[in-house]
Design a protein around this motif. Structure first.
Motif, PDB file in Angstrom:
ATOM      1  N   LYS A   1      39.471 -16.196 -43.402  1.00  7.24           N
ATOM      2  CA  LYS A   1      39.382 -15.501 -42.114  1.00  7.24           C
ATOM      3  C   LYS A   1      39.536 -16.465 -40.934  1.00  7.24           C
ATOM      4  CE  LYS A   1      36.296 -12.275 -39.682  1.00  7.24           C
ATOM      5  NZ  LYS A   1      37.175 -11.108 -39.683  1.00  7.24           N
ATOM      6  N   ASN A   2      39.011 -17.683 -41.083  1.00  2.19           N
ATOM      7  CA  ASN A   2      39.032 -18.672 -39.995  1.00  2.19           C
ATOM      8  C   ASN A   2      40.183 -19.663 -40.098  1.00  2.19           C
ATOM      9  OD1 ASN A   2      36.648 -17.569 -38.900  1.00  2.19           O
ATOM     10  ND2 ASN A   2      35.377 -18.787 -40.288  1.00  2.19           N
ATOM     11  N   GLY A   3      41.079 -19.459 -41.081  1.00  2.00           N
ATOM     12  CA  GLY A   3      42.244 -20.335 -41.198  1.00  2.00           C
ATOM     13  C   GLY A   3      41.982 -21.665 -41.845  1.00  2.00           C
ATOM     14  N   VAL A   4      40.776 -21.859 -42.405  1.00  2.00           N
ATOM     15  CA  VAL A   4      40.493 -23.105 -43.112  1.00  2.00           C
ATOM     16  C   VAL A   4      41.320 -23.166 -44.391  1.00  2.00           C
ATOM     17  CG1 VAL A   4      38.689 -24.452 -44.274  1.00  2.00           C
ATOM     18  CG2 VAL A   4      38.174 -23.213 -42.159  1.00  2.00           C
ATOM     19  N   ARG A   5      41.492 -22.027 -45.000  1.00  2.00           N
ATOM     20  CA  ARG A   5      42.271 -21.924 -46.230  1.00  2.00           C
ATOM     21  C   ARG A   5      43.341 -20.843 -46.047  1.00  2.00           C
ATOM     22  NH1 ARG A   5      39.955 -20.151 -52.255  1.00  2.00           N
ATOM     23  NH2 ARG A   5      41.990 -20.233 -53.313  1.00  2.00           N
ATOM     24  N   GLY A   6      44.515 -21.077 -46.594  1.00  2.00           N
ATOM     25  CA  GLY A   6      45.572 -20.074 -46.562  1.00  2.00           C
ATOM     26  C   GLY A   6      46.539 -20.186 -45.406  1.00  2.00           C
TER      27      GLY A   6
END
Length: 487
Positions: A415-420
């Motif tokens: 959701k926060n862009g840390v992964r993906g």
């Protein structure tokens, strides 16, 4: 009088909005400028009619406003006026349709020099197939699709052995080279659309449709499914990369042929699990002796995950696609651990061993509203399965049996862009979009709470994995549909 002024103001504001609007056609990157011309012709014709009709309406409202001393004139027919309206309307329609018919004729006439590529759509992924050195695509059938044959290629068709398989949602094409895209669907109606190329066509189950374009600009362009193909269909995205000849050849050399892919799959099945167990000794301190994970150390359960998923994550850690964000402290630790696997065979062996371990039930259930979580999980179940068992064909990992804290952390990371959000994580991009549908921390808690109650299903229930059988099936050759006996 006031109504006439309002009508004229609406016309004026509409025209100003049209010319100053930021929502306009994206800069074109293909040969289909004629499609833009047809759109502009349609806008001009309909725009002129819009202005003329509304100005006439304002004039009539003002001219024939209420007057007690005036009586209306009844004229049921006016052949002269009707004739003019018929001729003008017919001309307007002809002006709009004729260019479109001419462009459509060009759109369905593929140049002989066009290179062929097949795009395969399924909920909610893209895959691609290119002809090998023989220049021919092998025949396919849905009945042949399984984990080791995701495109359903007929093993007995020699033309299919050297087909190049693109197992991600990113396709590279050559700058200036016409491309014919054959479109095939595994399940439901999909749509292949690249706005910058001005191309769009449906993928229809059971038949092969097509389109073509010539890329004219280097870059990376988003591929969309513009068909309502199911819940969360907007997450079915991919990319078309227009590459130079050098970059294209380098990318192409990294893609496996069908024969190579099959050998790789069978090599995974024949992996040395005993050696994998020895390698896993370094992982036991965090993930447990049986791969059950350790919530106290924030280590997820690994047992029961597919070999393909485990290998992909280990590669992501080694390539710094995952675990390179400063906010992902546990991922950074895993990146350091994955770096010790220097050989591809080591990754195969340890992944095969971990996958063979029995999945355990979640140790602790997470707090949350399970009933609400069940409703939210419907979107997740389309990829991960009704019981969270995971689906190899959709590249979706097992969720059942996983620790709630880990699931929550990963959803927040997506959701926060840390992964993906990293360029190389082609499947993570989809999860970013899905995680963003969980708008509050409460909704994340709810869906995690429900997942931790799911039973551990050991049987692979992948709906796309079927046993190959030599029976009468529908075969799709290069660009047509044939029915034949596979012997």
């Amino acid at each position: 009088m006031a109504i006439a002024i309002v009508i004229l103001l609406l016309v004026f504001v509409s025209l100003i909005f049209h010319y100053l609007s930021p929502w306009w056609l994206t800069p074109i990157a293909s040969n289909w400028g004629a499609i833009d011309d047809t759109i502009n012709i349609t806008l001009w014709v309909t725009g002129v009619v819009f202005v003329a009709v509304n100005c006439f309406l304002a004039y009539v409202v003002y001219k024939f406003r209420f007057n007690k001393a005036r009586r209306s004139h009844y004229e049921p027919e006016n052949k002269k006026l009707e004739g003019w309206l018929t001729v003008i309307t017919a001309l307007g329609i002809a002006v709009m349709l004729a260019p479109g018919l001419w462009v459509w004729q060009q759109f369905v006439s593929v140049p002989k020099e066009a290179k062929v590529v097949e795009a395969l759509g399924q909920q909610w992924h893209w895959g691609f197939r290119l002809p090998g050195k023989d220049g021919l695509l092998g025949k396919t059938a849905i009945a042949f699709i399984d984990e080791s044959n995701p495109f359903g290629i007929d093993e007995e068709d020699a033309n299919g052995q050297d087909d190049v398989l693109i197992l991600s949602n990113e396709l590279h094409v050559l700058l200036g080279q016409p491309v014919k895209v054959l479109l095939r669907s595994k399940d439901v109606l999909h749509n292949f659309a690249v706005p910058q190329f001005r191309v769009k066509m449906d993928l229809v189950p059971g038949i092969s449709t097509y389109l073509w374009f010539t890329p004219t600009r280097l870059g990376r362009f988003e591929l969309l499914c513009e068909e309502l193909c199911g819940m969360a269909h907007y997450t079915m995205r991919g990319h078309i990369v227009v590459d130079s000849e050098e970059g294209y050849r380098r990318w192409l050399s990294e893609q496996p042929t069908f024969a190579q892919y099959r050998r790789q799959v069978f090599a995974e099945r024949d992996a040395d699990r005993e050696k994998g167990q020895l390698i896993y000794a370094a992982c036991m301190a965090c993930h447990g002796e049986r791969g059950e994970g350790n919530p106290a150390l924030m280590a997820p359960q690994l047992a029961g995950q597919s070999v393909a998923y485990l290998k992909r994550q280990l590669r992501y850690y080694r390539q710094h696609i995952r675990g390179n964000d400063e906010r992902d402290s546990y991922g950074r630790q895993m990146a350091a651990m994955a770096a010790i696997l220097t050989a591809e065979k080591d990754i195969n062996d340890v992944s095969a061993y971990i996958s063979s371990l029995p999945t355990q039930a979640a140790v602790l259930h997470s707090p949350g509203d399970i009933a609400k979580g069940r409703s939210l999980f419907r979107n997740c179940s389309d990829c991960h399965g009704r019981t969270g068992e995971g689906r190899v064909a959709l590249r979706a990992p097992r969720l059942s049996g996983q620790h709630g804290d880990y699931l929550k952390r990963q959803l927040l990371h997506f959701k926060n862009g840390v992964r993906g959000s990293q360029e190389g994580d082609v499947f993570g991009h989809q999860m970013v979009l899905m995680a963003q549908t969980l708008r509050t921390i409460e909704s994340i808690n709810d869906v995690v709470a429900y997942i931790t109650t799911l039973p551990v299903v050991t049987k692979d229930e992948d709906v796309f994995s079927v046993q190959q059988s030599r029976k009468k099936v529908v075969l799709l050759p290069n660009d047509a549909v044939n029915v034949g006996e596979v012997r």
